[in-house]
Design an enzyme around this catalytic site. Structure first.
Site, mmCIF file in Angstrom:
data_model
loop_
_atom_site.group_PDB
_atom_site.id
_atom_site.type_symbol
_atom_site.label_atom_id
_atom_site.label_comp_id
_atom_site.label_asym_id
_atom_site.label_seq_id
_atom_site.Cartn_x
_atom_site.Cartn_y
_atom_site.Cartn_z
ATOM 1 N N ASP A 141 -57.701 -40.768 -8.480
ATOM 2 C CA ASP A 141 -56.370 -40.306 -8.147
ATOM 3 C C ASP A 141 -56.507 -39.523 -6.838
ATOM 4 O OD1 ASP A 141 -53.615 -39.586 -8.504
ATOM 5 O OD2 ASP A 141 -54.271 -37.659 -9.292
ATOM 6 N N ASP B 74 -53.685 -36.736 -5.354
ATOM 7 C CA ASP B 74 -53.093 -35.398 -5.407
ATOM 8 C C ASP B 74 -53.635 -34.599 -6.580
ATOM 9 O OD1 ASP B 74 -50.901 -35.448 -3.252
ATOM 10 O OD2 ASP B 74 -50.512 -37.280 -4.363
#
Length: 222
Positions: free
Chosen positions: A8, A10
């Protein structure tokens, strides 16, 4: 055998979420408007959850001016955000072992790529799957399946790294191994579907992960 790591972005590689919330808080404080941090934290990592960030202001407030002020504050905070502990080291170790390195993010390319370029990690990724690349965002598995298809792999041949429950669900629905690394904005999430939970990416070595998940079959949960 594990053939790929999928990250991922953020809150996992860079803490882009705390500056976002802090920027809203700063604007509220400057204008003497109460700020409900818990409501903003609830929105982190949930693409399907929407709320009005300026609901505490007068209906006559200049929202365009408020948004411009927020963006200025956020840009200043983001420009000083370092790579989170362990991220660069894990990516470097994976590259040295010839593992494929992918990214699955609910954010758009225009957001993700400049940040990865600034911290020097963009060249290390073999493929980026961002919000506009899939029909549905996390918690649907579309982004992870896109990465797997690009790499020609099964889900149990890849490990996903996520900081939110939404991301973990997406990874498990695509049958990847899921490592949860909660941040300040997501520590309250339910990470029970994850295969492993850690306080940071620096908590384990690549060899530890490869040994832990070698020869097993990942199973989707949630």
């Amino acid at each position: 055998m594990i053939q790929a790591l999928v990250f991922d972005f953020d809150g996992l590689i860079i803490d882009t979420e705390t500056p976002l919330i802090d920027a809203y808080a700063a604007v509220h404080t400057r204008h003497g408007v109460p700020f409900d941090r818990a409501v903003f934290i609830r929105s982190v990592g949930h693409a399907e959850y929407a709320f009005d960030p300026w609901h505490g202001f007068s209906p006559h407030a200049d929202r365009a001016a408020l948004e411009l002020e927020r963006r200025t504050v956020k840009s200043d905070l983001l420009a000083r955000q370092p790579v989170l502990p362990g991220a660069a080291e894990l990516i470097t170790a994976a590259r040295s072992r010839n593992l494929r390195i992918g990214l699955a993010s609910n954010s758009e390319h225009a957001w993700v790529e400049p940040h990865l370029r600034r911290i020097g990690l963009l060249p290390h990724f073999d493929f980026l799957a961002c919000r506009e690349d899939a029909a549905s965002p996390k918690p649907e598995p579309d982004l992870y399946r896109l990465v797997l298809n690009r790499f020609g792999l099964r889900g149990d041949e890849a490990i996903a790294f996520e900081d939110s429950a939404t991301g973990v669900l997406a990874a498990k629905r695509a049958n990847l191994w899921a490592v949860a690394v909660p941040g300040p904005s997501t520590a309250h999430h339910d990470f029970s579907p994850a295969d492993l939970r850690a306080t940071s990416l620096a908590e384990f070595s690549l060899d530890h992960l490869l040994t832990r998940f070698a020869g097993q079959a990942a199973s989707p949960r949630g």
